[in-house]
Scaffold this active site. Structure first.
Site, PDB file in Angstrom:
ATOM      1  N   CYS A 100      -1.173   1.924  -4.696  1.00  0.00           N
ATOM      2  CA  CYS A 100      -0.663   0.557  -4.564  1.00  0.00           C
ATOM      3  C   CYS A 100       0.512   0.294  -5.491  1.00  0.00           C
ATOM      4  CB  CYS A 100      -1.781  -0.439  -4.820  1.00  0.00           C
ATOM      5  SG  CYS A 100      -3.228  -0.041  -3.834  1.00  0.00           S
TER       6      CYS A 100
ATOM      7  N   CYS B 282      -1.975  -2.984 -10.154  1.00  0.00           N
ATOM      8  CA  CYS B 282      -2.944  -1.912 -10.377  1.00  0.00           C
ATOM      9  C   CYS B 282      -2.931  -0.988  -9.164  1.00  0.00           C
ATOM     10  CB  CYS B 282      -4.334  -2.485 -10.586  1.00  0.00           C
ATOM     11  SG  CYS B 282      -4.904  -3.487  -9.199  1.00  0.00           S
TER      12      CYS B 282
ATOM     13  N   HIS C 167      -2.697  -7.195   1.753  1.00  0.00           N
ATOM     14  CA  HIS C 167      -2.179  -6.172   0.845  1.00  0.00           C
ATOM     15  C   HIS C 167      -1.956  -4.850   1.580  1.00  0.00           C
ATOM     16  CE1 HIS C 167      -1.829  -3.417  -2.427  1.00  0.00           C
ATOM     17  NE2 HIS C 167      -3.093  -3.083  -2.516  1.00  0.00           N
TER      18      HIS C 167
END
Lengths: 271, 427
Positions: free
Chosen positions: B92, B413, B383
């Site tokens: 990510c 993160c 996301h």
């Protein structure tokens, strides 16, 4: 809309008396683009899945009307055996999949041809009264006769001079079936070697409009917003095949052709 | 430290609305979405036919066929085909790491312009051959003689026909990201109520930002979507409180589908350049990239939380820049899970953690919560892993530009125990 019944009716009606002139028929439909269908079409022809219609997409929206018009008894040429020899498309501006399209089709220019008679199926697409897209598909009926003599032959787009190919495509054996599924063009010459053989082809052949769309997709990102795409079809593309695409930038647009060892399948200009 | 290098400018960004997995973008590939996003960026900033210094992009869930996905996208986009491109992958953190890569090259004078991009699809995720079957086929491919080929084929078993579907699990621990986050939530005693409140605020803030037109020059509609599909403008902490926990077990289970991000499809891109490059083209400069830091933690054997690397990255970044955690006007902390944000904030406030784990005399302290994710974040937008960095950078740059001054912190993160953080300043 399945075009199979229309093809069958046309096949049955192929024998027997026909009109000698074009009907005045004008067929129309309102279309809200089905995004799932658009995605399937894009994937089959090599376009990215997006909101702007590929310039060749409205042709499949109009194609059902083409067949409906040509399958009628009042149409002077028998649908089975018609050969798509040329196609021009003018996209006046990008058309968004969210726009409601009014599609209208009529036939014109029923004239002689060195090998028979030809006719143009003309499609127009309007959005809220604004003309956004024009298509002209020229079909040849070998051995047929037209009321008017052959006009001065159209200047077909020239072949791109030799040199290495821009791309080599391995065209799969099921390409005709896949394009039939998204275009509605279920002409048996495209579907299977056996049905193609019945019409004199050694194997199934690719739809000309698939080859044209696939070639246009290869120029994705390199075309202006308004596109004029002029295609002349050559030798049938037998399936499966390995073919070569050649492209060349010419004054603001492109010249391209698709060829293989058996000959040139299409030549086109786009700009 | 010396800061002689120039700072890269954030000129603007573009993304497509994010869609829930198997939603509006079910038929779109990473290539399709990234193409639409780059073309939208090109249209917004007049880049059609332009040679850009480079495009750095990436995806987390990637098909084997998508080798050099970003370069392939550029070749089919409106950008000049003479624009170089390469792929980056850091879970990510991918989207923010691409920005760091491009911004650093601009700072060094190696580039005048660049695009940082990211894309991900959970709807068109790669499904791989069963690994045993794949080995048989590789052996078959390498076999020279008919007996060798037959021997290789004899290795095929019916069970091998079951394909391998990618799982959202850490290879070394076998736990999903949510299960890891649940462990961290428990460790920091993050309450269910606090998580639901954070999630509700994310939806509320995102909806308000859309309503005031904030995203008009950041988002281009795609496949009929004009807003993020996951956005629930009318949700509330009370409504979210009714959902059943999905991660963690028993009494301590607090993480629900409402306070965790859903699987999402989408893409984003950020246009960066030198001030001179932007000025020549009469393009705006929204913000400058000040600095960035990446950290990693041993979540496998050292008891660190999988998603806690930003907790370590931020103090290092602050120290290098002579700043404190209070010196920011905006905090963009990626909401992988509401509990991740809350655990991160709790760790920065904890004196024992500061001393023992971060090696600091004092904790970083609390932040002004009214400056956190002020126009919503991942809980509301969704996301799409590699696209989140670009979404946040463009959003923060615009927030700073609107404010006219100030400084913003980005914290993202990532799986694998990594975290990427960065500082932007208003131009």
């Amino acid at each position: 809309m399945s075009l199979v019944p229309l093809y069958l009716r046309a096949a049955v009606g192929a024998v027997g008396p026909r009109a000698s002139t074009l009907p005045d028929t004008r067929l129309e439909r309102e279309v809200d683009v089905d995004r799932g269908h658009l995605a399937d079409y894009a994937r089959t022809c090599g376009f990215a899945v997006g909101d702007v219609l590929p310039p060749t997409y409205p042709h499949v929206l109009a194609f059902g009307l083409h067949v409906q018009l040509m399958a009628g008894r009042d149409f002077p040429l028998a649908l089975p055996g018609l050969v798509h020899v040329a196609n021009t498309i003018t996209a006046h501006r990008p058309v968004d999949a969210g726009e409601r399209l009014h599609v209208a089709v009529h036939a014109e220019r029923f004239v002689g041809h060195a090998k028979g008679a030809q006719v143009d199926l003309v499609a127009e697409v309007h959005v809220g009264g604004e003309r956004v897209w024009d298509g002209r598909s020229t079909y040849l009926a070998r051995g047929a006769r037209a009321p008017e003599p052959a006009p001065a032959p159209r200047v077909a787009p020239a072949e791109v001079p030799g040199g290495p190919a821009a791309a080599v495509w391995r065209v799969a054996g099921d390409t005709g079936r896949r394009y039939a599924a998204v275009s509605g063009d279920v002409n048996p010459i495209h579907l299977h070697p056996l049905t193609a053989r019945a019409f004199g082809f050694p194997r199934a052949i690719a739809h000309g409009m698939w080859t044209a769309a696939r070639a246009l997709a290869a120029l994705q990102g390199r075309l202006p917003d308004a596109v004029a795409f002029d295609v002349a079809f050559g030798r049938p593309l037998l399936l499966p095949s390995t073919v070569e695409l050649r492209t060349r930038a010419v004054d603001g647009g492109w010249a391209l052709d698709v060829r293989s060892r058996t000959g040139t399948h299409l030549t086109a200009t786009v700009g | 430290m010396t800061r002689s290098a120039r700072r890269a400018a954030v000129v603007g960004g573009n993304r497509i609305p994010f869609a829930r997995a198997h939603g509006a973008y079910a038929q779109a590939t990473n290539l399709d979405m990234l193409t639409a996003t780059l073309d939208g960026l090109a249209a917004r900033f007049g880049l059609a036919g332009e040679r850009i210094g480079e495009v750095a992009g990436g995806a987390v869930l990637k098909h084997a066929r998508d080798r050099d996905l970003t370069r392939e996208t550029v070749l089919g986009s409106r950008l000049s085909p003479s624009t170089p491109a390469y792929d980056v992958q850091q879970a990510c953190g991918t989207g923010l790491q691409t920005m760091v890569a491009v911004a650093n090259k601009i700072a060094l004078g190696q580039l005048e312009s660049g695009i940082a991009a990211g894309v991900d699809t959970a709807s068109d995720a790669p499904v791989a051959l069963n690994d045993d079957l794949r080995r048989v086929l590789m052996r078959l491919n390498g076999a020279r003689s008919l007996p060798d080929r037959l021997r290789a084929l004899a290795g095929i078993r019916p069970g091998q026909l079951v394909p391998e579907v990618p799982r959202n699990a850490e290879p070394r621990t076998g736990l999903s990201m949510g299960e890891h986050a649940a462990l961290t939530a428990l460790e920091w005693s993050v309450t269910r109520e606090a998580q639901d409140e954070l999630a509700a605020a994310s939806h509320r803030n995102l909806a308000a930002a859309y309503d005031r037109g904030f995203f008009d020059d950041l988002v281009t509609p795609y496949l009929g979507l004009t807003r993020d599909e996951n956005l629930r403008p009318d949700t509330s902490a009370e409504k979210l409180a009714r959902l059943k926990p999905v991660f963690g077990r028993g009494e301590g289970a607090t993480m629900t589908a409402g306070n965790s991000t859903p699987l999402t499809d989408g893409a984003s891109a950020v246009l960066l350049g030198s001030d001179e490059w932007a000025a020549e083209r009469r393009l705006p400069v929204l913000a400058h990239v000040v600095d960035a830091e990446t950290a990693a933690v041993d979540f496998v054997h050292a008891g660190e939380g999988l998603l806690t690397a930003p907790v370590h990255a931020v103090p290092r970044l602050l120290q290098r820049n002579g700043l404190t955690l209070a010196d920011f006007d905006f905090y963009e902390i990626h909401e992988a899970f509401a509990s991740t944000v809350l655990a991160t904030l709790a760790a920065w406030e904890d004196p024992a953690f500061a001393k023992e784990r971060l090696g600091l005399d004092a904790p970083l302290g609390p932040i002004d919560r009214s400056r956190l994710n002020v126009v919503g974040s991942s809980l509301a937008t969704g996301h799409p892993f590699a696209a989140t960095g670009g979404r946040i950078v463009a959003t923060l740059a615009k927030l700073l530009h609107e404010r006219g001054s100030g400084r913003g912190l980005v914290s993202i993160c990532a799986a694998g125990g990594q975290g990427v953080v960065a500082i932007l300043e208003a131009a």
